[in-house]
Design a protein around this motif. Structure first.
Motif, PDB file in Angstrom:
ATOM      1  N   ASN A  37      -9.680  11.428   9.327  1.00  0.00           N
ATOM      2  CA  ASN A  37      -9.594  12.442  10.379  1.00  0.00           C
ATOM      3  C   ASN A  37      -8.180  12.869  10.742  1.00  0.00           C
ATOM      4  N   SER A  38      -7.189  11.987  10.546  1.00  0.00           N
ATOM      5  CA  SER A  38      -5.836  12.325  11.002  1.00  0.00           C
ATOM      6  C   SER A  38      -4.781  11.535  10.240  1.00  0.00           C
ATOM      7  N   GLN A  39      -3.545  11.966  10.410  1.00  0.00           N
ATOM      8  CA  GLN A  39      -2.410  11.241   9.832  1.00  0.00           C
ATOM      9  C   GLN A  39      -2.288   9.859  10.466  1.00  0.00           C
ATOM     10  N   VAL A  40      -2.690   9.741  11.722  1.00  0.00           N
ATOM     11  CA  VAL A  40      -2.673   8.445  12.408  1.00  0.00           C
ATOM     12  C   VAL A  40      -3.582   7.456  11.673  1.00  0.00           C
ATOM     13  N   ASP A  41      -4.751   7.923  11.239  1.00  0.00           N
ATOM     14  CA  ASP A  41      -5.668   7.058  10.489  1.00  0.00           C
ATOM     15  C   ASP A  41      -5.050   6.633   9.156  1.00  0.00           C
ATOM     16  N   ILE A  42      -4.366   7.542   8.494  1.00  0.00           N
ATOM     17  CA  ILE A  42      -3.696   7.206   7.229  1.00  0.00           C
ATOM     18  C   ILE A  42      -2.651   6.121   7.469  1.00  0.00           C
ATOM     19  N   ASN A  43      -1.808   6.330   8.479  1.00  0.00           N
ATOM     20  CA  ASN A  43      -0.756   5.356   8.783  1.00  0.00           C
ATOM     21  C   ASN A  43      -1.346   3.997   9.139  1.00  0.00           C
ATOM     22  N   LYS A  44      -2.428   3.995   9.918  1.00  0.00           N
ATOM     23  CA  LYS A  44      -3.068   2.738  10.331  1.00  0.00           C
ATOM     24  C   LYS A  44      -3.654   2.023   9.118  1.00  0.00           C
ATOM     25  N   ALA A  45      -4.306   2.763   8.228  1.00  0.00           N
ATOM     26  CA  ALA A  45      -4.900   2.149   7.040  1.00  0.00           C
ATOM     27  C   ALA A  45      -3.822   1.510   6.162  1.00  0.00           C
ATOM     28  N   VAL A  46      -2.726   2.217   5.943  1.00  0.00           N
ATOM     29  CA  VAL A  46      -1.629   1.665   5.133  1.00  0.00           C
ATOM     30  C   VAL A  46      -1.053   0.420   5.797  1.00  0.00           C
ATOM     31  N   GLU A  47      -0.898   0.459   7.108  1.00  0.00           N
ATOM     32  CA  GLU A  47      -0.373  -0.690   7.845  1.00  0.00           C
ATOM     33  C   GLU A  47      -1.300  -1.899   7.714  1.00  0.00           C
ATOM     34  N   VAL A  48      -2.594  -1.685   7.923  1.00  0.00           N
ATOM     35  CA  VAL A  48      -3.580  -2.770   7.848  1.00  0.00           C
ATOM     36  C   VAL A  48      -3.608  -3.360   6.440  1.00  0.00           C
ATOM     37  N   VAL A  49      -3.628  -2.506   5.437  1.00  0.00           N
ATOM     38  CA  VAL A  49      -3.724  -2.970   4.048  1.00  0.00           C
ATOM     39  C   VAL A  49      -2.463  -3.717   3.621  1.00  0.00           C
ATOM     40  N   SER A  50      -1.318  -3.257   4.050  1.00  0.00           N
ATOM     41  CA  SER A  50      -0.066  -3.900   3.625  1.00  0.00           C
ATOM     42  C   SER A  50       0.068  -5.319   4.165  1.00  0.00           C
ATOM     43  N   ARG A  51      -0.683  -5.646   5.211  1.00  0.00           N
ATOM     44  CA  ARG A  51      -0.644  -7.010   5.770  1.00  0.00           C
ATOM     45  C   ARG A  51      -1.587  -7.974   5.056  1.00  0.00           C
ATOM     46  N   VAL A  52      -2.440  -7.484   4.176  1.00  0.00           N
ATOM     47  CA  VAL A  52      -3.421  -8.337   3.496  1.00  0.00           C
ATOM     48  C   VAL A  52      -2.711  -9.193   2.456  1.00  0.00           C
ATOM     49  N   ASN A  53      -3.028 -10.468   2.449  1.00  0.00           N
ATOM     50  CA  ASN A  53      -2.441 -11.408   1.495  1.00  0.00           C
ATOM     51  C   ASN A  53      -2.829 -11.025   0.064  1.00  0.00           C
ATOM     52  N   GLY A  54      -1.840 -10.923  -0.806  1.00  0.00           N
ATOM     53  CA  GLY A  54      -2.089 -10.583  -2.210  1.00  0.00           C
ATOM     54  C   GLY A  54      -1.764  -9.140  -2.542  1.00  0.00           C
ATOM     55  N   VAL A  55      -1.534  -8.319  -1.525  1.00  0.00           N
ATOM     56  CA  VAL A  55      -1.183  -6.917  -1.751  1.00  0.00           C
ATOM     57  C   VAL A  55       0.318  -6.824  -2.015  1.00  0.00           C
ATOM     58  N   LYS A  56       0.676  -6.336  -3.208  1.00  0.00           N
ATOM     59  CA  LYS A  56       2.090  -6.174  -3.554  1.00  0.00           C
ATOM     60  C   LYS A  56       2.646  -4.861  -3.021  1.00  0.00           C
ATOM     61  N   SER A  57       1.853  -3.812  -3.115  1.00  0.00           N
ATOM     62  CA  SER A  57       2.251  -2.518  -2.567  1.00  0.00           C
ATOM     63  C   SER A  57       1.008  -1.667  -2.346  1.00  0.00           C
ATOM     64  N   VAL A  58       1.182  -0.580  -1.594  1.00  0.00           N
ATOM     65  CA  VAL A  58       0.069   0.310  -1.272  1.00  0.00           C
ATOM     66  C   VAL A  58       0.423   1.707  -1.752  1.00  0.00           C
ATOM     67  N   LYS A  59      -0.466   2.286  -2.530  1.00  0.00           N
ATOM     68  CA  LYS A  59      -0.316   3.668  -2.975  1.00  0.00           C
ATOM     69  C   LYS A  59      -1.303   4.508  -2.153  1.00  0.00           C
ATOM     70  N   ASN A  60      -0.762   5.428  -1.388  1.00  0.00           N
ATOM     71  CA  ASN A  60      -1.574   6.218  -0.471  1.00  0.00           C
ATOM     72  C   ASN A  60      -1.929   7.561  -1.100  1.00  0.00           C
ATOM     73  N   ASP A  61      -3.215   7.770  -1.393  1.00  0.00           N
ATOM     74  CA  ASP A  61      -3.724   9.045  -1.885  1.00  0.00           C
ATOM     75  C   ASP A  61      -4.766   9.621  -0.923  1.00  0.00           C
ATOM     76  N   MET A  62      -4.744   9.172   0.335  1.00  0.00           N
ATOM     77  CA  MET A  62      -5.703   9.669   1.316  1.00  0.00           C
ATOM     78  C   MET A  62      -5.285  11.059   1.785  1.00  0.00           C
ATOM     79  N   ARG A  63      -6.278  11.832   2.213  1.00  0.00           N
ATOM     80  CA  ARG A  63      -6.046  13.194   2.697  1.00  0.00           C
ATOM     81  C   ARG A  63      -6.700  13.367   4.059  1.00  0.00           C
ATOM     82  N   VAL A  64      -6.080  14.218   4.881  1.00  0.00           N
ATOM     83  CA  VAL A  64      -6.672  14.559   6.177  1.00  0.00           C
ATOM     84  C   VAL A  64      -7.707  15.636   5.953  1.00  0.00           C
ATOM     85  N   LYS A  65      -8.872  15.475   6.597  1.00  0.00           N
ATOM     86  CA  LYS A  65      -9.972  16.456   6.474  1.00  0.00           C
ATOM     87  C   LYS A  65      -9.548  17.799   7.005  1.00  0.00           C
TER      88      LYS A  65
END
Length: 104
Positions: A76-104
């Motif tokens: 729904n928003s850029q805020v959701d994209i930023n939050k998703a990247v933030e949440v995912v980057s904290r997960v153990n085992g994640v080396k990096s996050v490639k963001n290909d999400m788009r705002v509706k």
């Protein structure tokens, strides 16, 4: 009998080497262990997104290759994209996050 044992040993050794080389990874293909690790990381990432109340997890697709997590889908928003990247980057085992999400 000894010749038969030598042939069997040679065959077994060749078969074992072929099996082990077949499970090795390349730059574009994962080995068996890496595939399992990436599956675990993907599961952890999906759970982390699901546990974040501000994100609609059904709209975010997750793929992992050698610890690099790719997020895609529509949010729904850029805020959701930023939050998703933030949440995912904290997960153990994640080396990096490639963001290909788009705002509706």
């Amino acid at each position: 009998m000894t010749q038969l044992n030598n042939r069997f040993s040679s065959f077994f050794l060749i078969a074992l080497m072929a099996f082990l080389l077949g499970c090795a990874s390349t730059s574009k293909q994962e080995g068996t262990g890496e595939y399992f690790d990436d599956t675990v990381v993907t599961t952890k990432v999906k759970a982390a997104i699901l546990n974040e109340p501000s994100l609609k997890s059904a709209e975010i697709n997750v793929e992992t290759f050698k610890g690099v997590v790719q997020l895609s889908g529509f949010v729904n928003s850029q805020v959701d994209i930023n939050k998703a990247v933030e949440v995912v980057s904290r997960v153990n085992g994640v080396k990096s996050v490639k963001n290909d999400m788009r705002v509706k």
